[in-house]
Motif scaffolding. Structure first.
Motif, PDB file in Angstrom:
ATOM      1  N   LEU A 144       0.864  -1.191   0.000  1.00  0.00           N
ATOM      2  CA  LEU A 144       0.000   0.000   0.000  1.00  0.00           C
ATOM      3  C   LEU A 144       0.887   1.222   0.000  1.00  0.00           C
ATOM      4  O   LEU A 144       2.044   1.123   0.398  1.00  0.00           O
ATOM      5  CB  LEU A 144      -0.873   0.034   1.261  1.00  0.00           C
ATOM      6  CG  LEU A 144      -2.247  -0.620   1.249  1.00  0.00           C
ATOM      7  CD1 LEU A 144      -2.927  -0.374   2.586  1.00  0.00           C
ATOM      8  CD2 LEU A 144      -3.136  -0.175   0.108  1.00  0.00           C
ATOM      9  N   PRO A 145       0.398   2.393  -0.276  1.00  0.00           N
ATOM     10  CA  PRO A 145      -0.877   2.656  -0.925  1.00  0.00           C
ATOM     11  C   PRO A 145      -0.856   2.278  -2.403  1.00  0.00           C
ATOM     12  O   PRO A 145       0.208   2.188  -3.014  1.00  0.00           O
ATOM     13  CB  PRO A 145      -1.076   4.159  -0.750  1.00  0.00           C
ATOM     14  CG  PRO A 145       0.269   4.724  -0.453  1.00  0.00           C
ATOM     15  CD  PRO A 145       1.114   3.628   0.114  1.00  0.00           C
ATOM     16  N   GLU A 196      -9.187   1.582  -2.594  1.00  0.00           N
ATOM     17  CA  GLU A 196      -8.115   0.950  -1.823  1.00  0.00           C
ATOM     18  C   GLU A 196      -8.647   0.097  -0.677  1.00  0.00           C
ATOM     19  O   GLU A 196      -7.947  -0.780  -0.173  1.00  0.00           O
ATOM     20  CB  GLU A 196      -7.199   2.046  -1.286  1.00  0.00           C
ATOM     21  CG  GLU A 196      -5.753   1.658  -1.329  1.00  0.00           C
ATOM     22  CD  GLU A 196      -4.874   2.876  -1.126  1.00  0.00           C
ATOM     23  OE1 GLU A 196      -4.385   3.407  -2.120  1.00  0.00           O
ATOM     24  OE2 GLU A 196      -4.718   3.289   0.030  1.00  0.00           O
ATOM     25  N   LYS A 221      -8.331  -3.743  -0.475  1.00  0.00           N
ATOM     26  CA  LYS A 221      -7.102  -4.491  -0.156  1.00  0.00           C
ATOM     27  C   LYS A 221      -7.373  -5.695   0.747  1.00  0.00           C
ATOM     28  O   LYS A 221      -6.743  -6.733   0.610  1.00  0.00           O
ATOM     29  CB  LYS A 221      -6.074  -3.559   0.482  1.00  0.00           C
ATOM     30  CG  LYS A 221      -4.865  -4.289   1.022  1.00  0.00           C
ATOM     31  CD  LYS A 221      -3.594  -3.561   0.761  1.00  0.00           C
ATOM     32  CE  LYS A 221      -2.412  -4.049   1.576  1.00  0.00           C
ATOM     33  NZ  LYS A 221      -2.146  -5.467   1.563  1.00  0.00           N
TER      34      LYS A 221
END
Ligand code: FAD
Length: 457
Positions: free
Chosen positions: A289-290, A352, A355
């Motif tokens: 990440l990111p 995101e 994830k």
């Protein structure tokens, strides 16, 4: 160019994402490192055929492509298991023929996606153009023409990095210190071999199945192709006593295969030659990440979260990324925003959150490797599969097999992982003292299921 959305990579995810965005009237430019595979045979690509399932099919149906792709796909109803000795036997994947997965050629799929993408006037693919980096302050992308060596800089509205597991965009994010990623290489490699068509172009084994030769610490699998052939993939450790390192002469390869895959060898006339001609593939799990920087760039598909191939989900997950990203953009546009006004930073932050699901499928894929190469051949495993089917039929929507959740439903992967583990414990408890499904203690099953599981569909 500033108005354009640039996608790096016209592979499976990049091409499909291009279609989603073009349909929403974005100006889209794709840069693809390789030449146009519809005009040039680029061969030597990774994995000749792929298993397509519910998540991938859903994305294809959202973009109006599912029928075209199913036309070039072969249904696989289950696993056909080839022991060293004894009869070949079949393990169904789903409850019936409505739950099947599809073998599809990677190249034909990619070509079909590119052709569908280019039907949109507001989308253009530039081939032979490799991205070499990105300036994360300015949002500029550096590209080089692979034929002429000419370098140029493009300044898009935003960049979507769909450039696969060795992503140049991801590398730029890591080099700039904005992202941290781990690349976890499996100790195993793979080699692709061929079972050619039989007489009259017929398949030499059951066509509607994924064939597996499980051998505890390694395995061979085969997926059918439309031309009557099968593409086999041999998964084997890179190093050690039994490894690619040791199979270094034609004699050793022939004798190893004859001993361990006796029924496959007569079907593969060129396997020794292919063994040495074909590269040994590597498998990697990418986590980090990111995935995004402000409104400038987002990673997706293998670039963000490559996984090992044992659940047949990498492409399906990448297609689900495209569908999910499209839904987030759609949500913004439903407030009346035009493509130019979409707040990419907000979309990327939301995206995101996925994830946890991509981490879950990464773990499920590693788990499934052990199941495929080892457990599928064991009697206890077969009993558990049968009991699992009994429970799935008796408790629909409550006890949903892990394979079903991952492959035939679009339940978030993280939920499939969590529920799969609970169900596994229930199965272990119920199967501990029985040898056939009719000995199943239904009262105990009822108690365990109502205590630990709630409805998911
Ligand atoms: P890719 O398909 O790798 O596409 C990336 C594209 O970007 C390529 O066209 C590449 O040429 C281009 N590119 C790369 N670098 C650059 C650059 N610097 N500039 C411009 N372009 C660039 N998944 C399944 O769902 N089912 C399966 O059965 C399955 N089997 C598999 C078997 C094997 C052996 C392997 C290795 C993988 C398998 N997968 C499977 C996983 C699947 O192949 C990937 O998850 C999928 O290809 C990811 O799509 P992608 O578009 O993110 O990346």
């Amino acid at each position: 160019m500033k108005k354009k959305v640039v996608i790096i990579g016209a592979g499976l995810a990049g091409s499909l994402l291009g279609i989603y965005l073009a349909r929403k009237n974005f100006q889209v430019e794709l840069f693809e490192r390789r030449p146009d595979m519809r005009k040039v045979d680029i061969g030597g690509g990774r994995s000749i055929n792929l298993a397509l399932s519910a998540r991938g099919l859903h994305a294809l149906s959202e973009t109006g492509l599912v029928e075209r792709i199913l036309h070039i796909a072969i249904a696989m109803r289950g696993r056909m298991i080839h022991p060293v000795q004894g009869e070949v036997f079949f393990q169904r994947y789903g409850r019936d023929d409505s739950e099947v997965i599809y073998a599809v050629s990677r190249a034909e799929l990619n070509k079909a996606l590119m052709t569908a993408a280019e039907k949109h006037k507001n989308l253009h693919i530039t081939f032979n153009t490799r991205c070499t980096g990105m300036n994360l302050q300015t949002g500029e992308v550096m590209v080089v023409n692979e034929e002429t060596g000419e370098e140029s800089v493009v300044q898009p509205k935003t960049v979507l990095g769909a450039d696969g597991s060795a992503s140049a965009i991801r590398n730029a994010m890591v080099e700039h210190g904005v992202s941290r990623f781990t690349l976890d290489y499996l100790d195993y490699g793979y080699k692709e071999l061929t079972i050619p068509p039989g007489p009259n172009g017929r398949h030499q084994m059951e066509k509607n199945a994924l064939h597996i030769w499980p051998r505890t610490t390694y395995m061979l699998i085969a997926l059918p192709n439309l031309d009557g052939s099968f593409t086999c993939t041999f998964f084997f450790p890179h190093k050690g006593e039994m490894s690619f390192e040791c199979l270094d002469t034609p004699e050793k390869v022939r004798s190893f295969f004859s001993e361990h895959f006796p029924d496959a060898v007569p079907l593969m006339p060129d396997f020794v030659q292919e063994f040495f001609d074909h590269p040994t593939g590597h498998m990697v799990t990418v986590k980090g990440l990111p995935w995004h920087v402000e409104d400038k760039v987002l990673l997706l598909g293998d670039a963000a979260h490559a996984i090992v191939p044992f659940f047949g989900q990498g492409m399906n997950c990448a297609f689900e990324d495209c569908s999910h990203l499209n839904a987030l953009i759609e949500r913004q546009m439903s407030y009346g925003r035009s493509p130019e006004k979409v707040r990419w930073d907000e979309v990327f932050v939301e995206f995101e959150k996925r994830k946890k699901d991509t981490d879950a499928i990464a773990d499920l894929a590693v788990e499934n490797f052990v199941e495929m190469r080892d457990y599928v051949a064991q009697e206890k495993f077969q009993l558990k599969k049968k009991v699992e089917r009994v429970l799935a039929d008796a408790y629909p929507g409550l006890f949903v097999p892990k394979y079903t959740m991952v492959t035939f439903r679009r339940i978030p992967y993280s939920i499939a992982l969590e529920r799969g583990a609970i169900q596994e414990r229930i199965l272990d408890e119920l199967c501990a003292n029985i040898t056939t499904p009719d000995q199943l203690d239904l009262r105990k099953a009822d108690l365990l299921i109502s205590k630990h599981l709630d409805y998911i569909e």
